[in-house]
Design a protein around this motif. Structure first.
Motif, PDB file in Angstrom:
ATOM      1  N   UNK A  52       0.851  -1.106  -0.044  1.00  0.00           N
ATOM      2  CA  UNK A  52      -0.061  -0.052  -0.186  1.00  0.00           C
ATOM      3  C   UNK A  52       0.900   1.253  -0.044  1.00  0.00           C
ATOM      4  N   UNK A  53       1.994   1.175   0.653  1.00  0.00           N
ATOM      5  CA  UNK A  53       2.744   2.544   0.795  1.00  0.00           C
ATOM      6  C   UNK A  53       3.661   2.777  -0.552  1.00  0.00           C
ATOM      7  N   UNK A  54       3.677   1.585  -1.475  1.00  0.00           N
ATOM      8  CA  UNK A  54       4.427   1.621  -2.769  1.00  0.00           C
ATOM      9  C   UNK A  54       3.360   2.194  -3.796  1.00  0.00           C
ATOM     10  N   UNK A  55       2.279   1.688  -3.462  1.00  0.00           N
ATOM     11  CA  UNK A  55       1.205   2.023  -4.693  1.00  0.00           C
ATOM     12  C   UNK A  55       0.563   3.481  -4.379  1.00  0.00           C
ATOM     13  N   UNK A  56       0.597   3.660  -2.999  1.00  0.00           N
ATOM     14  CA  UNK A  56       0.314   5.131  -2.708  1.00  0.00           C
ATOM     15  C   UNK A  56       1.326   6.230  -3.501  1.00  0.00           C
ATOM     16  N   UNK A  57       2.547   5.987  -3.281  1.00  0.00           N
ATOM     17  CA  UNK A  57       3.676   6.757  -3.808  1.00  0.00           C
ATOM     18  C   UNK A  57       3.473   6.805  -5.298  1.00  0.00           C
ATOM     19  N   UNK A  58       3.149   5.853  -6.085  1.00  0.00           N
ATOM     20  CA  UNK A  58       3.202   5.666  -7.506  1.00  0.00           C
ATOM     21  C   UNK A  58       1.922   6.615  -7.952  1.00  0.00           C
ATOM     22  N   UNK A  59       0.773   6.484  -7.113  1.00  0.00           N
ATOM     23  CA  UNK A  59      -0.409   7.076  -7.327  1.00  0.00           C
ATOM     24  C   UNK A  59      -0.339   8.416  -7.385  1.00  0.00           C
ATOM     25  N   UNK A  60       0.448   9.168  -6.177  1.00  0.00           N
ATOM     26  CA  UNK A  60       0.725  10.264  -6.091  1.00  0.00           C
ATOM     27  C   UNK A  60       1.730  10.881  -7.343  1.00  0.00           C
ATOM     28  N   UNK A  61       2.734  10.160  -7.806  1.00  0.00           N
ATOM     29  CA  UNK A  61       3.666  10.515  -8.802  1.00  0.00           C
ATOM     30  C   UNK A  61       2.650  10.670 -10.071  1.00  0.00           C
ATOM     31  N   UNK A  62       1.870   9.946 -10.123  1.00  0.00           N
ATOM     32  CA  UNK A  62       0.999  10.046 -11.601  1.00  0.00           C
ATOM     33  C   UNK A  62      -0.087  11.054 -11.295  1.00  0.00           C
ATOM     34  N   UNK A  63      -0.343  11.787 -10.417  1.00  0.00           N
ATOM     35  CA  UNK A  63      -1.248  12.561  -9.907  1.00  0.00           C
ATOM     36  C   UNK A  63      -2.630  12.317  -9.603  1.00  0.00           C
ATOM     37  N   UNK A  64      -2.670  11.062  -9.198  1.00  0.00           N
ATOM     38  CA  UNK A  64      -3.834  10.506  -8.666  1.00  0.00           C
ATOM     39  C   UNK A  64      -4.031  10.662  -7.138  1.00  0.00           C
ATOM     40  N   UNK A  65      -4.358  11.857  -6.668  1.00  0.00           N
ATOM     41  CA  UNK A  65      -4.284  12.174  -5.387  1.00  0.00           C
ATOM     42  C   UNK A  65      -5.398  11.530  -4.523  1.00  0.00           C
ATOM     43  N   UNK A  66      -6.673  11.436  -5.085  1.00  0.00           N
ATOM     44  CA  UNK A  66      -7.629  10.816  -4.438  1.00  0.00           C
ATOM     45  C   UNK A  66      -7.432   9.306  -4.337  1.00  0.00           C
ATOM     46  N   UNK A  67      -6.899   8.651  -5.286  1.00  0.00           N
ATOM     47  CA  UNK A  67      -6.371   7.443  -4.998  1.00  0.00           C
ATOM     48  C   UNK A  67      -5.482   6.967  -4.018  1.00  0.00           C
ATOM     49  N   UNK A  68      -4.338   8.087  -4.065  1.00  0.00           N
ATOM     50  CA  UNK A  68      -3.262   8.077  -3.027  1.00  0.00           C
ATOM     51  C   UNK A  68      -3.953   8.125  -1.578  1.00  0.00           C
ATOM     52  N   UNK A  69      -4.900   8.974  -1.424  1.00  0.00           N
ATOM     53  CA  UNK A  69      -5.580   9.203  -0.179  1.00  0.00           C
ATOM     54  C   UNK A  69      -6.302   8.002   0.321  1.00  0.00           C
ATOM     55  N   UNK A  70      -6.991   7.233  -0.532  1.00  0.00           N
ATOM     56  CA  UNK A  70      -7.499   6.232  -0.078  1.00  0.00           C
ATOM     57  C   UNK A  70      -6.323   4.973   0.060  1.00  0.00           C
ATOM     58  N   UNK A  71      -5.387   4.869  -0.552  1.00  0.00           N
ATOM     59  CA  UNK A  71      -4.659   4.118  -0.120  1.00  0.00           C
ATOM     60  C   UNK A  71      -3.873   4.237   1.160  1.00  0.00           C
ATOM     61  N   UNK A  72      -3.491   5.547   1.409  1.00  0.00           N
ATOM     62  CA  UNK A  72      -3.151   5.760   2.650  1.00  0.00           C
ATOM     63  C   UNK A  72      -4.116   5.414   3.675  1.00  0.00           C
ATOM     64  N   UNK A  73      -5.178   5.517   3.756  1.00  0.00           N
ATOM     65  CA  UNK A  73      -6.377   5.146   4.552  1.00  0.00           C
ATOM     66  C   UNK A  73      -5.960   3.713   5.171  1.00  0.00           C
TER      67      UNK A  73
END
Length: 181
Positions: free
Chosen positions: A133-154
């Motif tokens: 989840x940490x890695x996926x969150x970071x990749x999502x942020x890099x790609x600009x998917x902030x909403x996805x990154x927020x869900x992955x962080x939760x």
């Protein structure tokens, strides 16, 4: 060494580019953890049934409910990134679940030694999930998917809480009781 300014420039460049290969990696990782969550939910039922202490059974039952929610959250993440929710067999989770099954088979029913082993197996699962989840969150942020990154962080936060709960159970009484059986 990259400066903060260079990091910002690199991030803008990635966001402006298509980022297809990185998105493919993200989607592949999402498919992997989606399979992992679906199969972990089944394994947690078995782990709960085979736990000795009521506290550990409750912890597994709670995590089963959370794991079901994690799968639903991943479906939302798939939607955010414009992909269909799909599972791909996760060899790592398959191995971790098999390890938990081996602990059940190799320990005596109704013992704290079994609970200690189940906690060990469950924490290995939690650490795998947290890394994913940490890695996926970071990749999502890099790609600009902030909403996805927020869900992955939760979800990452919840996995960390479960890991702490398991540590607390082990340290408060399970390990000590297991040592005198």
């Amino acid at each position: 060494m990259k400066t903060a300014k260079n990091k910002t420039a690199a991030k803008k460049q990635i966001t402006e580019q298509d980022g297809e290969k990185l998105k493919e990696l993200l989607v592949d990782g999402l498919k992997d953890i989606y399979w992992a969550e679906k199969n972990l939910a089944k394994a947690l039922v078995k782990m709960s049934k085979n736990a000795t202490s009521e506290e550990l059974k409750s912890a597994f039952d709670l995590h089963k409910t959370q794991t079901d929610e994690h799968a639903v959250t991943l479906e939302k993440v798939f939607e955010i990134v414009g992909e269909k929710a799909q599972a791909k067999k996760c060899a790592a989770m398959e191995g971790l679940i098999e390890e938990a099954n081996e602990i059940i088979e190799s320990t005596d029913k109704g013992t704290m030694v079994r609970d200690c082993g189940l906690i060990m197996a469950a924490q290995k699962v939690e650490h795998y999930e947290m890394a994913s989840y940490g890695t996926l969150r970071n990749i999502a942020r890099t790609l600009g998917y902030e909403d996805a990154a927020g869900l992955l962080q939760q979800t990452l936060d919840q996995e960390g809480e479960t890991d702490h709960l398991l540590t607390d159970l082990a340290e408060s009484y399970v390990n000590e009781e297991a040592s005198v059986e």
